[in-house]
Structures are given as structure tokens and as C-alpha cells.
Design a protein around this motif. Structure first.
Motif, short mmCIF file in Angstrom:
data_model
loop_
_atom_site.label_atom_id
_atom_site.label_comp_id
_atom_site.label_asym_id
_atom_site.label_seq_id
_atom_site.Cartn_x
_atom_site.Cartn_y
_atom_site.Cartn_z
N GLN A 25 -16.71 -2.98 14.32
CA GLN A 25 -16.16 -1.63 14.15
C GLN A 25 -15.70 -1.04 15.48
O GLN A 25 -14.58 -0.52 15.58
CB GLN A 25 -17.19 -0.71 13.50
CG GLN A 25 -16.67 0.71 13.29
CD GLN A 25 -17.68 1.61 12.60
OE1 GLN A 25 -18.53 1.13 11.84
NE2 GLN A 25 -17.60 2.90 12.85
N LEU A 28 -12.57 -2.80 16.75
CA LEU A 28 -11.35 -2.40 16.02
C LEU A 28 -10.90 -1.01 16.44
O LEU A 28 -9.70 -0.79 16.70
CB LEU A 28 -11.61 -2.44 14.51
CG LEU A 28 -11.86 -3.81 13.89
CD1 LEU A 28 -12.24 -3.65 12.41
CD2 LEU A 28 -10.64 -4.72 14.02
N ARG A 48 -16.98 -7.23 6.34
CA ARG A 48 -15.69 -6.52 6.38
C ARG A 48 -15.73 -5.28 5.51
O ARG A 48 -15.31 -4.19 5.94
CB ARG A 48 -14.58 -7.45 5.89
CG ARG A 48 -13.21 -6.79 5.74
CD ARG A 48 -12.33 -7.61 4.83
NE ARG A 48 -12.92 -7.74 3.49
CZ ARG A 48 -12.57 -8.69 2.62
NH1 ARG A 48 -11.64 -9.57 2.92
NH2 ARG A 48 -13.15 -8.74 1.43
N ASP A 49 -16.25 -5.41 4.29
CA ASP A 49 -16.28 -4.28 3.37
C ASP A 49 -17.13 -3.13 3.93
O ASP A 49 -16.78 -1.95 3.80
CB ASP A 49 -16.82 -4.72 2.01
CG ASP A 49 -15.89 -5.70 1.30
OD1 ASP A 49 -14.72 -5.82 1.72
OD2 ASP A 49 -16.35 -6.36 0.34
N PHE A 52 -15.14 -1.47 6.81
CA PHE A 52 -14.03 -0.66 6.30
C PHE A 52 -14.54 0.62 5.64
O PHE A 52 -13.90 1.68 5.75
CB PHE A 52 -13.20 -1.48 5.30
CG PHE A 52 -12.31 -2.51 5.94
CD1 PHE A 52 -12.35 -2.74 7.31
CD2 PHE A 52 -11.43 -3.26 5.18
CE1 PHE A 52 -11.53 -3.69 7.91
CE2 PHE A 52 -10.59 -4.20 5.76
CZ PHE A 52 -10.65 -4.42 7.13
N ILE A 55 -15.26 3.00 8.41
CA ILE A 55 -14.01 3.53 8.97
C ILE A 55 -13.44 4.59 8.04
O ILE A 55 -12.93 5.64 8.50
CB ILE A 55 -13.01 2.38 9.20
CG1 ILE A 55 -13.48 1.51 10.38
CG2 ILE A 55 -11.61 2.92 9.48
CD1 ILE A 55 -12.63 0.28 10.63
N ASP A 56 -13.52 4.37 6.74
CA ASP A 56 -13.05 5.37 5.78
C ASP A 56 -13.83 6.68 5.91
O ASP A 56 -13.27 7.77 5.79
CB ASP A 56 -13.18 4.84 4.35
CG ASP A 56 -12.15 3.75 4.03
OD1 ASP A 56 -11.13 3.67 4.75
OD2 ASP A 56 -12.39 2.97 3.09
N GLU A 70 -5.91 2.60 9.17
CA GLU A 70 -5.20 1.45 8.62
C GLU A 70 -4.84 0.45 9.70
O GLU A 70 -4.91 -0.77 9.50
CB GLU A 70 -3.95 1.92 7.87
CG GLU A 70 -4.25 2.66 6.58
CD GLU A 70 -5.17 1.88 5.65
OE1 GLU A 70 -4.86 0.68 5.38
OE2 GLU A 70 -6.19 2.43 5.22
N LYS A 73 -8.05 -1.47 10.52
CA LYS A 73 -8.35 -2.47 9.50
C LYS A 73 -7.42 -3.67 9.60
O LYS A 73 -7.83 -4.82 9.38
CB LYS A 73 -8.24 -1.84 8.11
CG LYS A 73 -9.29 -0.79 7.80
CD LYS A 73 -9.04 -0.19 6.42
CE LYS A 73 -9.99 0.92 6.08
NZ LYS A 73 -9.71 1.51 4.75
#
Length: 503
Positions: A25, A28, A48-49, A52, A55-56, A70, A73
Motif C-alpha cells: 500500500q 503504491l 490485493r483485495d 485496494f 485505498i478505497d 485508480e 491500483k
């Protein structure tokens, strides 16, 4: 390695557990491309899930815009095996703590990546020297130790192995900064920096329990209210888990040739053997309900129906103690009247030693810790054979002014003096043996363990000479090398220097 700040930088992460996910995280969001591998079937996809989803949540909280999310990701690629790491600029290993597994993994990575690719381990307990011992190019191997949860904990330790090059250290420091972390450079040694430095807080708390000086609730309340820690040592051990902190303590103690300043004591092991591992098991130093809240703990506040003392005598001349007593509304007698409580404010001494030294009547002697006194709480103690009426009258006098009072059994250095002096002394010893620079030791302990002051800043705040006096008194009274003063601290105390002054 390419310039760590280049837009094209690619980081490989091996291991998609909690730590690996956090590293992914921050990589990224730091603008780097990431390749993620996990040996477990579906492990990389689950990692990954989870990344993400976090991040959301950053978008929902307004900490990241949708375009940035985005883009972040889109920089993540899942790979099926180690071969997919070819072309990475740096690879960070975040698998579980098994030396043979890490050595095997590092050998596979070395066969895949280029010679200028850095390889770092997120290990928290295994020496980098041990991991790198079978490597072909040891100069590009180091530790990059993050703290859980990675996105929230700003600290990262860059651990320099015996053969790690300066270029590797510099590149990893830059990489850590790009990830939004605060890097500190640490020597490859048991516990590195934070886990090593954190031993004093918890093991001296355990020692106080071992001597039955105070209860867990009393120790924790003193350290919170008088010293500014978010949690006391017993609460902290329950949070991290007795099954975690006891083995780590044993490893560090053994790794430093059984230095008595690093050892723990029987109550720690007793909890471990009983399966009372803290919040995770519903019981540790405290009992916990299903929500993780402490239940049934006795109050740390001393309570009595006694009337506040109207007059007190002093065991020995002490301007600060006289001002304290008069500020509470008590008359400070010019001479002992044979009936009033006798106050003292020892530094490092216990009441029995002070009474013997001064000739004060131990039955009426009440000691107050003025070194670590706050508006919220005061700590008092009495010697064996003391009259509870004297203690209660002094406690009522202090409580009348709005402070809570913790009354403990006789102890050299009360509670706070002991723990704080041990923290400062261990930080000084870490500087002495070159674990890290003084400023980085402070930064690491403040960010990694949420200490209100780093160990060397603490020594300066109290005064290196006073810290040494506390330690010297405790060593003299107990006869233990556990309390011997670090040469780093001793030399600076004798010369009137800051604990931060380098050699």
C-alpha cells in the motif's frame, strides 16, 4: 539501483500477509510500481483485495482523490513466482520468521534479479547477517523493518548488516521516505532498535510486580498520569501478547550475552505458561470482556476516610518538598513534634534506606515522588512497619488539592523513577554500542512505541546526573548489575553534558 525517486521505480514484495499488504500500500501510494507474490494459493489475490479496500477507504475519508486511487491500483501486478521479480529495482521480503525459509528465498531472488537490485527483509527478529550469510552479493542486502499497521506507523528501520554497503543504506532510506515513512538507520543486532529499546519499559514493570511493589493497575496509572505514556507496561504487554513479548525478550536477553539490564522476571513467564496471553485470550495482567475492555481491575487510587494532615515534618532539608507541602496547605514544622507525618522525597532510595540514613522515625515516614509528579497523580510509599494513619493523612492532604494518589510498597525509585531511569539507561547503552545515533534512537522510540520522549531526550529532561543518581542508588540497594549505569550516560553526567553529545 536506479534513483529511488525515479518515476519508473519497481518494487517487488514477497509475502501478502498483513505486513506485506502494508508495504504494498505505501509503495503504491508513494508512486511506485509493485509486483506482489505469495506462495499460498490465492494469497496474492487476497492481499490485493485487502490493499485496494484500504485505498478505497482513503478516498472515502478524503485523504486520496479517486484519480490517485485508480492510478495507485493500476501500478500493482500480481506474479505467480519469483521469476516475475526480474527487472525489479528492489525486492522486500515479508514472509514469516523462519531463517531457513528466508535464506532459500533470498537465494532464489538473487538468481532472478540483476546485480544492482536491492534485497531487503522485513524481519523483526532475525539478524540480517544470518539471512545474508549464504548470499552471493551481501553488500546489497539489508533490513527494512516496518511496523504494524504499516500505513499508520510512520517509522521504518533500515538495518545495516555487517556487509551492507553505504549505497544500499542510502537508497533504502530514500525508498522509505518515498513511501511516506520516517527511516532510521540501525545496526544489525538482536531486536534492532525499537524491539531492543522497548525492553526497559516492560521488564522493569515486571520487576515491580515480582517485588510486589504495586499492582498492574497502579503501575500503569503512574506511567500514564505521571509520565505521559499512552499505555502502562502491563496494558502494553497484554496488547502485544505475552506469547509475543516474552519470547522476544528472551531472544534479546540471550543475544546480548544475558545482560541483566535486559532480562525479565518470573511473573512474565507465569502468565505465558498459564495461557494468559493478554487481550487475545481474554486474560493477561488483566481480565477482558468480549469487546477487549479490562474488567474487574482494582482501582489504582488510594482511598481512605482520614483527615488531611495539618502539619508535617521533613526527614531532611528539602526546599522543593517544603514548597510542595505548603502548597497543599500543610504547616511544615521546624522540628519533628513526634506525632506528625514525616515527609521525604527520595531520589532512587527506598524509605527504609532513607530512614536509616537520616534517623527519621520510619513509623511516620511517607515518601513522595517529586521527580515524576503531575497535576493528575502523585505516588507515595512507606517503609515496612509504617503507621497507616500517617500514610492516609498525607494521601488525604494530596487528594484534597485535586490529585489522585497511588500508594505503593517500599521501593528504591518508586515506580516512575525506576522505569524511566531504565529507559534512559538502555537508550544510552544503545548509543554506546552503536545501535543507532542518539537522535535516531529517540525518533525510533517516539514513533515506533509512542513514547512521550525518546530515551536520551528523557535523560536530558530529568538530568543525566539525576538519572545516574537514581540508578546508583538502586544498584547500591539491590546489589544488582541490572541497574549499572551505561558508560555513555555516566560520562555525560559527570561532565555536565547532554545525553545527545557524541563521542
Amino acid at each position: 539501483m536506479n534513483d529511488p525517486n525515479t518515476a519508473e521505480l519497481t518494487v517487488g514484495v514477497v509475502g501478502a500477509g498483513a505486513m506485506g499488504q502494508g508495504i504494498v500500500q505505501v509503495s503504491l501510494t508513494g508512486g511506485m510500481a509493485v509486483r506482489l507474490h505469495d506462495a499460498r494459493p490465492g494469497g496474492a489475490e487476497a492481499g490485493r483485495d485487502a490493499v485496494f479496500a484500504r485505498i478505497d477507504r482513503l478516498v472515502e475519508k478524503g485523504r486520496l482523490d479517486e484519480a490517485g486511487a485508480e492510478a495507485a491500483k493500476g501500478r500493482l501486478t500480481l506474479i505467480d513466482g519469483i521469476a516475475g521479480l526480474a527487472g525489479c529495482d528492489a525486492v522486500i521480503e515479508a514472509v514469516f520468521e523462519d531463517l531457513q525459509l528466508k535464506r532459500k528465498l533470498f537465494a532464489e531472488i538473487e538468481e532472478t534479479v540483476s546485480d544492482d537490485c536491492l534485497i531487503a527483509s522485513n524481519t523483526s527478529s532475525i539478524l540480517i547477517a544470518s539471512i545474508a550469510s549464504a548470499a552471493r552479493k551481501r553488500d546489497r542486502i539489508a533490513g527494512l523493518h516496518f511496523f504494524n499497521p504499516v500505513p499508520l506507523m510512520k517509522l521504518v528501520e533500515v538495518v545495516r548488516g555487517p556487509e551492507t554497503s553505504q549505497a544500499t543504506v542510502d537508497a533504502l532510506v530514500a525508498l522509505g521516505k518515498r513511501m511516506g515513512r520516517v527511516p532510521v538507520v540501525a545496526r544489525d543486532a538482536p531486536g534492532f532498535l525499537v524491539n531492543h529499546g522497548g525492553r526497559a519499559f516492560t521488564t522493569e514493570g515486571i520487576r515491580l510486580l515480582h517485588e510486589r511493589v504495586a499492582t498492574p493497575a497502579e503501575i500503569d496509572a503512574v506511567m500514564r498520569d505521571c509520565c505521559g505514556y499512552r499505555m502502562g507496561p502491563c496494558e502494553l504487554m497484554d496488547l502485544t501478547g505475552i506469547d509475543v513479548n516474552l519470547p522476544v525478550t528472551d531472544i534479546i536477553h540471550e543475544g546480548f550475552s544475558q545482560d541483566p539490564r535486559l532480562k525479565t522476571f518470573f511473573p512474565h513467564r507465569a502468565l505465558f505458561e498459564a495461557g494468559r496471553h493478554g487481550r487475545k485470550t481474554g486474560a493477561g495482567h488483566y481480565d477482558y470482556d468480549e469487546t477487549g475492555r479490562i474488567t474487574g481491575a482494582p482501582s489504582p487510587d488510594h482511598a481512605s476516610d482520614a483527615a488531611p494532615a495539618k502539619a508535617v515534618a521533613l526527614a531532611e532539608p528539602d526546599a522543593a518538598l517544603k514548597a510542595f507541602a505548603e502548597g497543599l496547605g500543610a504547616t511544615v514544622l521546624d522540628a519533628d513534634d513526634g506525632t506528625s507525618p514525616i515527609l521525604a522525597a527520595p531520589v532512587g532510595e527506598d524509605c527504609a534506606t532513607l530512614a536509616h540514613r537520616t534517623g527519621a522515625d520510619h513509623r511516620r515516614l511517607v515518601a513522595v515522588d517529586l521527580v515524576f509528579l503531575s497535576e493528575a497523580r502523585a505516588t507515595i510509599m512507606t517503609p515496612p512497619g509504617a503507621d497507616p494513619k500517617a500514610r492516609d493523612a498525607v494521601a488525604a492532604l494530596i487528594a484534597r488539592a485535586g490529585r489522585k494518589v497511588t500508594a505503593i510498597k517500599d521501593s528504591p525509585g518508586f515506580v516512575a523513577q525506576r522505569i524511566q531511569a531504565m529507559i534512559a539507561n538502555l537508550g544510552a547503552e544503545m548509543a554506546q554500542i552503536g545501535v543507532a545515533a542518539p537522535e535516531e534512537i529517540d525518533t525510533a522510540m517516539e514513533l515506533g512505541l509512542n513514547y512521550p520522549k525518546g530515551p536520551l531526550a528523557l535523560a536530558d529532561a530529568v538530568g543525566p546526573d539525576r538519572v545516574m543518581a537514581i540508578l546508583a542508588a538502586m544498584q547500591d540497594i539491590t546489589g544488582e548489575d541490572r541497574y549499572r549505569t551505561s558508560l555513555w550516560l555516566r560520562r555525560r553526567a559527570l561532565l555536565g553534558l547532554s545525553a545527545h553529545v557524541p563521542d
